[in-house]
Design an enzyme around this catalytic site. Sequence first.
Site, PDB file in Angstrom:
ATOM      1  N   LEU A   1      12.543   0.759   1.203  1.00  0.00           N
ATOM      2  CA  LEU A   1      13.262   1.949   0.729  1.00  0.00           C
ATOM      3  C   LEU A   1      13.975   2.625   1.898  1.00  0.00           C
ATOM      4  O   LEU A   1      15.156   2.965   1.828  1.00  0.00           O
ATOM      5  CB  LEU A   1      12.269   2.935   0.099  1.00  0.00           C
ATOM      6  CG  LEU A   1      11.622   2.471  -1.203  1.00  0.00           C
ATOM      7  CD1 LEU A   1      10.220   3.037  -1.323  1.00  0.00           C
ATOM      8  CD2 LEU A   1      12.464   2.884  -2.390  1.00  0.00           C
ATOM      9  N   SER A   2      13.220   2.834   2.974  1.00  0.00           N
ATOM     10  CA  SER A   2      13.781   3.499   4.156  1.00  0.00           C
ATOM     11  C   SER A   2      14.381   2.448   5.093  1.00  0.00           C
ATOM     12  O   SER A   2      14.087   1.254   4.962  1.00  0.00           O
ATOM     13  CB  SER A   2      12.677   4.278   4.881  1.00  0.00           C
ATOM     14  OG  SER A   2      11.682   3.386   5.352  1.00  0.00           O
TER      15      SER A   2
ATOM     16  N   ASP B   1       1.933 -15.565   6.305  1.00  0.00           N
ATOM     17  CA  ASP B   1       1.468 -16.950   6.118  1.00  0.00           C
ATOM     18  C   ASP B   1       1.434 -17.333   4.639  1.00  0.00           C
ATOM     19  O   ASP B   1       1.764 -18.470   4.280  1.00  0.00           O
ATOM     20  CB  ASP B   1       0.064 -17.128   6.715  1.00  0.00           C
ATOM     21  CG  ASP B   1       0.085 -17.238   8.241  1.00  0.00           C
ATOM     22  OD1 ASP B   1       1.180 -17.329   8.823  1.00  0.00           O
ATOM     23  OD2 ASP B   1      -1.009 -17.232   8.840  1.00  0.00           O
TER      24      ASP B   1
ATOM     25  N   ARG C   1       7.780   0.576  13.403  1.00  0.00           N
ATOM     26  CA  ARG C   1       8.324   0.095  12.120  1.00  0.00           C
ATOM     27  C   ARG C   1       9.489  -0.879  12.325  1.00  0.00           C
ATOM     28  O   ARG C   1       9.959  -1.524  11.389  1.00  0.00           O
ATOM     29  CB  ARG C   1       8.804   1.256  11.258  1.00  0.00           C
ATOM     30  CG  ARG C   1       7.688   2.131  10.777  1.00  0.00           C
ATOM     31  CD  ARG C   1       8.178   3.159   9.774  1.00  0.00           C
ATOM     32  NE  ARG C   1       7.293   4.306   9.772  1.00  0.00           N
ATOM     33  CZ  ARG C   1       6.165   4.401   9.070  1.00  0.00           C
ATOM     34  NH1 ARG C   1       5.798   3.420   8.271  1.00  0.00           N
ATOM     35  NH2 ARG C   1       5.399   5.465   9.146  1.00  0.00           N
TER      36      ARG C   1
ATOM     37  N   ARG D   1      13.593   4.252  12.282  1.00  0.00           N
ATOM     38  CA  ARG D   1      12.394   5.095  12.281  1.00  0.00           C
ATOM     39  C   ARG D   1      11.577   4.843  13.563  1.00  0.00           C
ATOM     40  O   ARG D   1      12.130   4.479  14.584  1.00  0.00           O
ATOM     41  CB  ARG D   1      11.604   4.850  10.995  1.00  0.00           C
ATOM     42  CG  ARG D   1      12.424   5.216   9.740  1.00  0.00           C
ATOM     43  CD  ARG D   1      11.642   5.020   8.474  1.00  0.00           C
ATOM     44  NE  ARG D   1      10.452   5.890   8.436  1.00  0.00           N
ATOM     45  CZ  ARG D   1       9.472   5.757   7.548  1.00  0.00           C
ATOM     46  NH1 ARG D   1       9.541   4.799   6.629  1.00  0.00           N
ATOM     47  NH2 ARG D   1       8.428   6.566   7.576  1.00  0.00           N
TER      48      ARG D   1
ATOM     49  N   HIS E   1       4.366  -4.510   9.074  1.00  0.00           N
ATOM     50  CA  HIS E   1       4.276  -4.409  10.528  1.00  0.00           C
ATOM     51  C   HIS E   1       2.987  -4.989  11.102  1.00  0.00           C
ATOM     52  O   HIS E   1       2.809  -4.993  12.312  1.00  0.00           O
ATOM     53  CB  HIS E   1       4.419  -2.936  10.937  1.00  0.00           C
ATOM     54  CG  HIS E   1       5.470  -2.215  10.139  1.00  0.00           C
ATOM     55  ND1 HIS E   1       6.808  -2.544  10.234  1.00  0.00           N
ATOM     56  CD2 HIS E   1       5.391  -1.229   9.199  1.00  0.00           C
ATOM     57  CE1 HIS E   1       7.501  -1.769   9.394  1.00  0.00           C
ATOM     58  NE2 HIS E   1       6.667  -0.965   8.757  1.00  0.00           N
TER      59      HIS E   1
ATOM     60  N   TYR F   1      11.052   9.015   1.168  1.00  0.00           N
ATOM     61  CA  TYR F   1      11.030   8.017   0.094  1.00  0.00           C
ATOM     62  C   TYR F   1      11.617   8.506  -1.231  1.00  0.00           C
ATOM     63  O   TYR F   1      11.713   7.725  -2.176  1.00  0.00           O
ATOM     64  CB  TYR F   1       9.598   7.509  -0.111  1.00  0.00           C
ATOM     65  CG  TYR F   1       9.030   6.843   1.134  1.00  0.00           C
ATOM     66  CD1 TYR F   1       9.613   5.683   1.637  1.00  0.00           C
ATOM     67  CD2 TYR F   1       7.947   7.388   1.818  1.00  0.00           C
ATOM     68  CE1 TYR F   1       9.121   5.078   2.786  1.00  0.00           C
ATOM     69  CE2 TYR F   1       7.442   6.797   2.968  1.00  0.00           C
ATOM     70  CZ  TYR F   1       8.032   5.638   3.447  1.00  0.00           C
ATOM     71  OH  TYR F   1       7.548   5.041   4.581  1.00  0.00           O
TER      72      TYR F   1
ATOM     73  N   PRO G   1       0.786  -1.229   0.000  1.00  0.00           N
ATOM     74  CA  PRO G   1       0.000   0.000   0.000  1.00  0.00           C
ATOM     75  C   PRO G   1       0.823   1.286   0.000  1.00  0.00           C
ATOM     76  O   PRO G   1       1.875   1.363   0.642  1.00  0.00           O
ATOM     77  CB  PRO G   1      -0.819  -0.107   1.291  1.00  0.00           C
ATOM     78  CG  PRO G   1      -0.140  -1.125   2.125  1.00  0.00           C
ATOM     79  CD  PRO G   1       0.516  -2.080   1.165  1.00  0.00           C
ATOM     80  N   ASN G   2       0.303   2.233  -0.726  1.00  0.00           N
ATOM     81  CA  ASN G   2       0.826   3.608  -0.825  1.00  0.00           C
ATOM     82  C   ASN G   2       2.105   3.725  -1.636  1.00  0.00           C
ATOM     83  O   ASN G   2       2.573   4.836  -1.887  1.00  0.00           O
ATOM     84  CB  ASN G   2       1.034   4.231   0.578  1.00  0.00           C
ATOM     85  CG  ASN G   2      -0.271   4.272   1.354  1.00  0.00           C
ATOM     86  OD1 ASN G   2      -1.255   4.794   0.850  1.00  0.00           O
ATOM     87  ND2 ASN G   2      -0.297   3.704   2.548  1.00  0.00           N
TER      88      ASN G   2
HETATM   89  C1  DQA Z   1       8.371   1.005   3.664  1.00  0.00           C
HETATM   90  C2  DQA Z   1       8.484   1.191   5.174  1.00  0.00           C
HETATM   91  C3  DQA Z   1       7.144   0.972   5.849  1.00  0.00           C
HETATM   92  O1  DQA Z   1       7.260   1.166   7.260  1.00  0.00           O
HETATM   93  C4  DQA Z   1       6.125   1.958   5.320  1.00  0.00           C
HETATM   94  O2  DQA Z   1       4.853   1.712   5.892  1.00  0.00           O
HETATM   95  C5  DQA Z   1       6.056   1.989   3.845  1.00  0.00           C
HETATM   96  C6  DQA Z   1       7.296   1.882   3.069  1.00  0.00           C
HETATM   97  C7  DQA Z   1       9.692   1.327   2.932  1.00  0.00           C
HETATM   98  O3  DQA Z   1       9.842   0.909   1.788  1.00  0.00           O
HETATM   99  O4  DQA Z   1      10.552   2.022   3.485  1.00  0.00           O
HETATM  100  O5  DQA Z   1       4.998   2.183   3.263  1.00  0.00           O
HETATM  101  O6  DQA Z   1       8.069  -0.360   3.397  1.00  0.00           O
END
Ligand code: DQA
Length: 145
Positions: A101-102, A87, A111, A107, A80, A22, A9-10
Amino acid sequence: MKILVLNGPNLNLLGEREPEIYGYTTLKDIENEILEYSKAFEGVEIDFFQSNHEGEIVDKIQAAKGVYDGIVINPAAYTHTSVAIADAIKAVNLPAVEIHLSNINSREDFRKKSITASSCIGQISGFGKNSYLAGLYCLIKYLEK
Ligand code: DQA
């Protein structure tokens, strides 16, 4: 060798979403870079999938069995929270590399815990778009063994 690169997501909003964390690179840019990088490895085919929905990600992982040799996955926030994705990775018994990415360890506390990583062969976190390339490299080397 067929590899699925799966994004949660996102991540469709990369480029405009919290760029200070990001970066300004879009998901399409990252996918193009992965495709370019994959040319260095003979016979490697890549497909991409992104979803904001946990169930769709579970369905895609289930459908990957018998089609793909391995998965590079950025489960994003589901990292998380999602026992279902953890599963599913275990259920299909495909090698998966978790990438971020991060640097999730530097953080917020929530996370720092990955539920999905224990279903994966390894985790790469903190190198921006290069986390995807490193994940792909490590997965290919693992599969070549
Ligand atoms: C992420 C880190 C996650 O904590 C966060 O919710 C993301 C991106 C990353 O790529 O750094 O959406 O997976």
